[in-house]
Scaffold this motif. Structure first.
Motif, short mmCIF file in Angstrom:
data_model
loop_
_atom_site.label_atom_id
_atom_site.label_comp_id
_atom_site.label_asym_id
_atom_site.label_seq_id
_atom_site.Cartn_x
_atom_site.Cartn_y
_atom_site.Cartn_z
N PHE A 30 -6.78 -1.15 3.59
CA PHE A 30 -7.39 0.27 4.08
C PHE A 30 -6.22 1.23 4.66
CE2 PHE A 30 -10.64 -2.50 5.46
CZ PHE A 30 -12.11 -2.99 4.66
N VAL A 31 -7.07 2.05 2.95
CA VAL A 31 -5.71 3.90 3.45
C VAL A 31 -6.76 4.27 4.02
CG1 VAL A 31 -3.86 5.51 2.67
CG2 VAL A 31 -4.11 2.41 1.90
N GLU A 32 -6.24 4.27 5.49
CA GLU A 32 -7.58 6.33 5.52
C GLU A 32 -7.10 7.21 6.16
OE1 GLU A 32 -8.66 3.75 9.44
OE2 GLU A 32 -9.20 2.16 8.55
N GLU A 71 6.86 -16.83 2.01
CA GLU A 71 7.53 -16.10 1.26
C GLU A 71 7.04 -14.25 1.64
OE1 GLU A 71 7.45 -16.81 -2.60
OE2 GLU A 71 7.59 -18.77 -2.43
N GLU A 72 7.68 -13.81 0.85
CA GLU A 72 7.57 -12.18 1.71
C GLU A 72 6.72 -11.52 0.77
OE1 GLU A 72 11.22 -9.17 3.50
OE2 GLU A 72 10.79 -8.31 1.07
N HIS A 73 6.06 -10.37 0.66
CA HIS A 73 5.66 -10.22 -0.68
C HIS A 73 5.22 -9.27 -0.50
CE1 HIS A 73 3.36 -14.36 -1.02
NE2 HIS A 73 3.71 -14.09 0.48
N THR A 74 5.37 -8.39 -1.78
CA THR A 74 5.20 -6.56 -2.53
C THR A 74 3.99 -6.13 -3.04
OG1 THR A 74 7.51 -6.83 -1.88
CG2 THR A 74 5.89 -4.67 -3.58
N VAL A 75 2.83 -5.75 -2.00
CA VAL A 75 1.83 -4.58 -2.83
C VAL A 75 2.08 -3.40 -3.04
CG1 VAL A 75 -0.82 -4.21 -3.18
CG2 VAL A 75 0.70 -6.80 -2.23
N SER A 76 1.93 -3.16 -4.77
CA SER A 76 2.20 -2.06 -5.03
C SER A 76 0.50 -0.88 -4.78
CB SER A 76 3.56 -1.20 -6.12
OG SER A 76 4.03 -2.12 -5.55
N PHE A 77 0.45 0.31 -4.68
CA PHE A 77 -1.11 1.00 -5.30
C PHE A 77 -0.70 2.44 -5.17
CE2 PHE A 77 -1.44 -0.75 -0.80
CZ PHE A 77 -1.98 0.53 -0.76
N THR A 78 -1.13 3.18 -5.79
CA THR A 78 -1.47 4.77 -5.62
C THR A 78 -2.23 5.26 -4.37
OG1 THR A 78 -2.58 4.96 -7.83
CG2 THR A 78 -0.44 5.27 -8.39
N VAL A 79 -2.18 5.97 -4.28
CA VAL A 79 -3.24 6.89 -3.10
C VAL A 79 -2.94 8.54 -3.59
CG1 VAL A 79 -3.65 7.43 -1.23
CG2 VAL A 79 -2.88 5.22 -1.51
N PRO A 80 -4.41 9.50 -3.56
CA PRO A 80 -4.45 10.34 -4.27
C PRO A 80 -4.35 11.99 -2.79
CG PRO A 80 -6.36 9.34 -3.65
CD PRO A 80 -5.92 8.51 -3.82
N PHE A 92 -0.86 9.66 7.25
CA PHE A 92 -2.26 8.90 6.67
C PHE A 92 -2.48 7.38 7.36
CE2 PHE A 92 -0.05 8.22 2.55
CZ PHE A 92 -0.31 7.05 2.89
N PHE A 93 -2.80 6.02 7.82
CA PHE A 93 -2.90 4.75 7.91
C PHE A 93 -3.51 3.44 7.10
CE2 PHE A 93 -4.00 7.53 11.45
CZ PHE A 93 -3.04 7.52 12.65
N ILE A 94 -2.37 3.04 7.19
CA ILE A 94 -2.89 1.49 6.73
C ILE A 94 -3.21 0.28 7.27
CG2 ILE A 94 -1.97 -0.42 4.62
CD1 ILE A 94 0.45 1.90 4.03
N ARG A 95 -4.50 1.06 7.26
CA ARG A 95 -5.10 -0.98 7.87
C ARG A 95 -5.49 -2.18 7.66
NH1 ARG A 95 -8.62 -0.67 12.67
NH2 ARG A 95 -8.41 1.61 12.62
N VAL A 96 -4.33 -3.34 8.24
CA VAL A 96 -4.72 -4.80 7.48
C VAL A 96 -5.58 -5.05 8.56
CG1 VAL A 96 -3.19 -6.27 6.85
CG2 VAL A 96 -2.42 -4.32 6.43
N THR A 97 -6.44 -6.20 8.04
CA THR A 97 -7.11 -7.00 8.49
C THR A 97 -8.09 -8.41 7.41
OG1 THR A 97 -9.12 -7.12 9.71
CG2 THR A 97 -9.76 -5.78 7.45
N CYS A 98 -7.81 -9.44 8.29
CA CYS A 98 -8.06 -10.68 7.61
C CYS A 98 -9.75 -11.17 7.37
CB CYS A 98 -7.80 -12.03 8.40
SG CYS A 98 -7.82 -13.02 7.81
N ASP A 99 -9.61 -11.48 6.13
CA ASP A 99 -11.79 -10.65 5.60
C ASP A 99 -12.80 -12.27 6.71
OD1 ASP A 99 -13.19 -10.35 3.66
OD2 ASP A 99 -13.55 -12.61 3.35
N GLN A 100 -11.73 -13.21 6.99
CA GLN A 100 -12.45 -14.39 7.88
C GLN A 100 -12.65 -14.18 8.77
OE1 GLN A 100 -11.69 -17.06 4.76
NE2 GLN A 100 -12.96 -17.29 3.85
N TRP A 101 -11.23 -14.67 9.59
CA TRP A 101 -10.81 -14.72 10.81
C TRP A 101 -10.80 -13.34 12.08
CZ3 TRP A 101 -9.30 -19.35 12.46
CH2 TRP A 101 -8.67 -20.35 11.27
N ILE A 102 -11.25 -14.19 13.01
CA ILE A 102 -11.32 -12.36 13.87
C ILE A 102 -9.92 -12.70 14.76
CG2 ILE A 102 -12.50 -11.71 15.84
CD1 ILE A 102 -15.45 -12.53 14.96
N THR A 103 -8.97 -11.10 14.36
CA THR A 103 -7.90 -11.54 14.87
C THR A 103 -8.31 -9.88 14.86
OG1 THR A 103 -7.08 -10.93 12.73
CG2 THR A 103 -7.35 -13.03 13.99
N PRO A 104 -7.16 -9.12 15.61
CA PRO A 104 -6.21 -7.73 15.85
C PRO A 104 -5.77 -7.71 14.30
CG PRO A 104 -5.79 -8.92 17.64
CD PRO A 104 -6.11 -9.99 16.97
#
Length: 190
Positions: free
Chosen positions: A121-123, A145-154, A163-175
């Motif tokens: 989530f880009v907040e 492996e290392e992965h790369t994800v690219s996207f555009t943000v207005p 801004f903040f980029i929040r990364v959260t796991c979909d199934q696991w309750i983790t910080p």
């Protein structure tokens, strides 16, 4: 953004049958005694700090060296990603964001299945508005492996300070992993 975060958190709590405020190791209830988890919950230590402890230190904290080895292994089974972000302006109102992702956990097919889904989530700077959201599915065979994800943000005028980029796991309750992205030295094209 907060409503989305709360809905995802509620969904994870229901499927895991535990509160988000409880120790994430409760998700391994068959592999760790309840007493050990309760002992960890009584300690006033932020869960992120457990990642930095060695097996011996976890065993010392629990006053059980043998259990320390198991708990240390399970702590490192909890899915999380190391995230680095680079921002490049495309136009005055659009930024290209490139995330470099490195899994920071031990992938185990028995615990995680064929893969683990993460949300990005880009907040905005107040964490009130989601500017962009995206999913990333980490497959077992690519877990080292290392992965790369690219996207555009207005972005709008005036330019926000960050801004903040929040990364959260979909199934696991983790910080969550939260990466601040500063626009202090950003130069927009004219």
């Amino acid at each position: 953004a907060s409503l989305t975060r709360h809905c995802l958190q509620l969904s994870k709590m229901i499927s895991s049958r535990m509160w988000a405020t409880q120790n994430p190791l409760r998700q391994f209830s068959k592999q760790i005694p309840d007493e050990a988890v309760k002992k960890m919950e009584r300690k006033d230590i932020d869960f992120d700090r457990y990642y930095d402890l060695s097996q011996a230190e976890v065993g010392e904290l629990l006053r059980n060296p043998k259990l320390g080895r198991t708990v240390h292994r399970l702590i490192h089974y909890l899915p999380r990603l190391d995230v680095a972000a680079q921002v490049q302006p495309i136009t005055r109102s659009t930024l290209r964001v490139e995330l470099t992702l490195l899994p920071d956990f031990k992938f185990d097919v028995k615990a995680h299945g064929p893969g683990v889904l993460f949300w990005f989530f880009v907040e905005d700077s107040d964490s009130e508005t989601i500017l962009h959201s995206e999913t990333f599915y980490l497959r077992a065979r690519f877990a080292e492996e290392e992965h790369t994800v690219s996207f555009t943000v207005p972005i709008g005028e005036p330019i926000p300070p960050h801004f903040f980029i929040r990364v959260t796991c979909d199934q696991w309750i983790t910080p969550d992993t939260i990466v601040p992205v500063s626009f202090r030295h950003l130069i927009l094209p004219s």
